[in-house]
Motif scaffolding. Structure first.
Motif, mmCIF file in Angstrom:
data_model
loop_
_atom_site.group_PDB
_atom_site.id
_atom_site.type_symbol
_atom_site.label_atom_id
_atom_site.label_comp_id
_atom_site.label_asym_id
_atom_site.label_seq_id
_atom_site.Cartn_x
_atom_site.Cartn_y
_atom_site.Cartn_z
ATOM 1 N N GLU A 34 64.878 6.454 -30.436
ATOM 2 C CA GLU A 34 65.663 7.120 -29.416
ATOM 3 C C GLU A 34 64.842 8.060 -28.535
ATOM 4 N N THR A 35 63.527 7.907 -28.501
ATOM 5 C CA THR A 35 62.713 8.721 -27.610
ATOM 6 C C THR A 35 61.788 7.804 -26.826
ATOM 7 N N GLU A 65 81.796 -5.413 -23.475
ATOM 8 C CA GLU A 65 80.854 -4.566 -22.762
ATOM 9 C C GLU A 65 80.041 -3.780 -23.777
ATOM 10 N N ILE A 66 78.912 -3.268 -23.333
ATOM 11 C CA ILE A 66 78.050 -2.468 -24.199
ATOM 12 C C ILE A 66 78.574 -1.038 -24.205
ATOM 13 N N LEU A 67 78.895 -0.547 -25.413
ATOM 14 C CA LEU A 67 79.372 0.822 -25.550
ATOM 15 C C LEU A 67 78.252 1.807 -25.865
ATOM 16 N N ASP A 68 77.268 1.363 -26.660
ATOM 17 C CA ASP A 68 76.232 2.294 -27.102
ATOM 18 C C ASP A 68 74.950 1.544 -27.437
ATOM 19 N N PHE A 69 73.831 2.252 -27.319
ATOM 20 C CA PHE A 69 72.519 1.753 -27.717
ATOM 21 C C PHE A 69 72.079 2.549 -28.941
ATOM 22 N N ARG A 70 71.494 1.869 -29.920
ATOM 23 C CA ARG A 70 71.019 2.546 -31.132
ATOM 24 C C ARG A 70 69.643 2.017 -31.531
ATOM 25 N N ASN A 71 68.894 2.867 -32.217
ATOM 26 C CA ASN A 71 67.577 2.504 -32.770
ATOM 27 C C ASN A 71 66.633 1.917 -31.719
ATOM 28 N N ILE A 72 66.665 2.457 -30.521
ATOM 29 C CA ILE A 72 65.805 1.961 -29.454
ATOM 30 C C ILE A 72 64.363 2.381 -29.736
ATOM 31 N N ARG A 73 63.458 1.425 -29.628
ATOM 32 C CA ARG A 73 62.052 1.703 -29.922
ATOM 33 C C ARG A 73 61.159 0.765 -29.110
ATOM 34 N N ALA A 92 63.023 -2.800 -28.303
ATOM 35 C CA ALA A 92 64.038 -3.441 -29.138
ATOM 36 C C ALA A 92 65.015 -2.385 -29.627
ATOM 37 N N GLY A 93 66.144 -2.842 -30.110
ATOM 38 C CA GLY A 93 67.144 -1.934 -30.654
ATOM 39 C C GLY A 93 68.421 -2.683 -30.962
ATOM 40 N N ASP A 94 69.502 -1.940 -31.025
ATOM 41 C CA ASP A 94 70.822 -2.500 -31.292
ATOM 42 C C ASP A 94 71.777 -2.025 -30.214
ATOM 43 N N VAL A 95 72.774 -2.858 -29.905
ATOM 44 C CA VAL A 95 73.845 -2.444 -29.007
ATOM 45 C C VAL A 95 75.169 -2.586 -29.742
ATOM 46 N N VAL A 96 76.045 -1.626 -29.503
ATOM 47 C CA VAL A 96 77.397 -1.678 -30.051
ATOM 48 C C VAL A 96 78.280 -2.199 -28.933
ATOM 49 N N LEU A 97 78.985 -3.287 -29.217
ATOM 50 C CA LEU A 97 79.837 -3.921 -28.217
ATOM 51 C C LEU A 97 81.283 -3.473 -28.369
ATOM 52 N N SER A 98 82.064 -3.685 -27.319
ATOM 53 C CA SER A 98 83.460 -3.243 -27.315
ATOM 54 C C SER A 98 84.335 -4.003 -28.310
ATOM 55 N N THR A 102 77.857 -5.200 -33.651
ATOM 56 C CA THR A 102 76.548 -4.677 -33.278
ATOM 57 C C THR A 102 75.604 -5.864 -33.168
ATOM 58 N N ARG A 103 74.875 -5.929 -32.070
ATOM 59 C CA ARG A 103 73.942 -7.041 -31.834
ATOM 60 C C ARG A 103 72.555 -6.496 -31.560
ATOM 61 N N ASP A 104 71.549 -7.309 -31.852
ATOM 62 C CA ASP A 104 70.174 -6.964 -31.514
ATOM 63 C C ASP A 104 69.984 -7.112 -30.010
ATOM 64 N N ILE A 105 69.136 -6.249 -29.450
ATOM 65 C CA ILE A 105 68.767 -6.356 -28.043
ATOM 66 C C ILE A 105 67.250 -6.209 -27.933
ATOM 67 N N TRP A 106 66.678 -6.998 -27.062
ATOM 68 C CA TRP A 106 65.256 -6.898 -26.731
ATOM 69 C C TRP A 106 65.182 -6.753 -25.226
ATOM 70 N N PHE A 107 64.303 -5.888 -24.754
ATOM 71 C CA PHE A 107 64.142 -5.765 -23.310
ATOM 72 C C PHE A 107 62.710 -5.432 -22.944
ATOM 73 N N LEU A 108 62.412 -5.704 -21.688
ATOM 74 C CA LEU A 108 61.068 -5.578 -21.140
ATOM 75 C C LEU A 108 61.150 -4.723 -19.893
ATOM 76 N N ILE A 109 60.326 -3.679 -19.837
ATOM 77 C CA ILE A 109 60.255 -2.815 -18.665
ATOM 78 C C ILE A 109 58.932 -3.119 -17.966
ATOM 79 N N GLU A 110 59.015 -3.525 -16.702
ATOM 80 C CA GLU A 110 57.828 -3.879 -15.923
ATOM 81 C C GLU A 110 57.636 -2.876 -14.787
ATOM 82 N N THR A 111 56.425 -2.368 -14.677
ATOM 83 C CA THR A 111 56.103 -1.394 -13.639
ATOM 84 C C THR A 111 55.885 -2.088 -12.296
#
Length: 143
Positions: A34-35, A65-73, A92-98, A102-111
């Motif tokens: 979460e940081t 819909e996505i309600l919350d993000f958890r364990n983001i790293r 990566a992390g988890d999302v809490v759905l409406s 709870t599902r796994d999520i992976w994402f990529l941030i590109e500069t």
């Protein structure tokens, strides 16, 4: 100077001077959840908005819909260099759905990959929601 090198230098200096060596623990390499950049609210907002669009426009996806993000790293970082002109952070992390799941999520941030190379871009994949396999089976491209 990198942290391991600085720690080694401090230890060598302390041993050579007859000073008791400082105690080092394994938590030097542990990442806080979460940081950091991956947990910033702006990425969560973009992902929520685009996920909502995806659910509405891709046939046969549950209306959630996505309600919350958890364990983001952060799972991997590729800085800009000669071989990689684009800085990439894999998260990566988890999302809490409406619907309560709870599902796994992976994402990529590109500069510098926003519209016309202005701003940053985020690509994401929620487990079970990549119906057209844009990110390969089971979101493998973003892991």
């Amino acid at each position: 100077m990198t942290r391991p090198l600085a720690a080694l230098l401090a230890l060598a200096t302390a041993v050579g001077a007859g000073v008791p060596a400082p105690a080092f623990s394994a938590d030097l390499i542990v990442r806080d959840y979460e940081t950091g950049i991956c947990a910033e609210e702006k990425w969560q907002k973009k992902i929520r908005k685009r996920f909502s669009y995806q659910v509405e426009h891709v046939p046969n996806l549950p209306d959630v819909e996505i309600l919350d993000f958890r364990n983001i790293r952060e799972t991997r970082f590729e800085p800009t260099d000669e071989r990689h002109p684009i800085s990439r952070r894999y998260c990566a992390g988890d999302v809490v759905l409406s619907d309560g799941n709870t599902r796994d999520i992976w994402f990529l941030i590109e500069t510098d990959m926003g519209f016309a190379s202005i701003g940053d871009n985020v690509e994401f994949c929620v487990a079970g929601f990549d119906r057209w396999r844009v990110y390969n089976g089971h979101c493998r491209v973003l892991r």
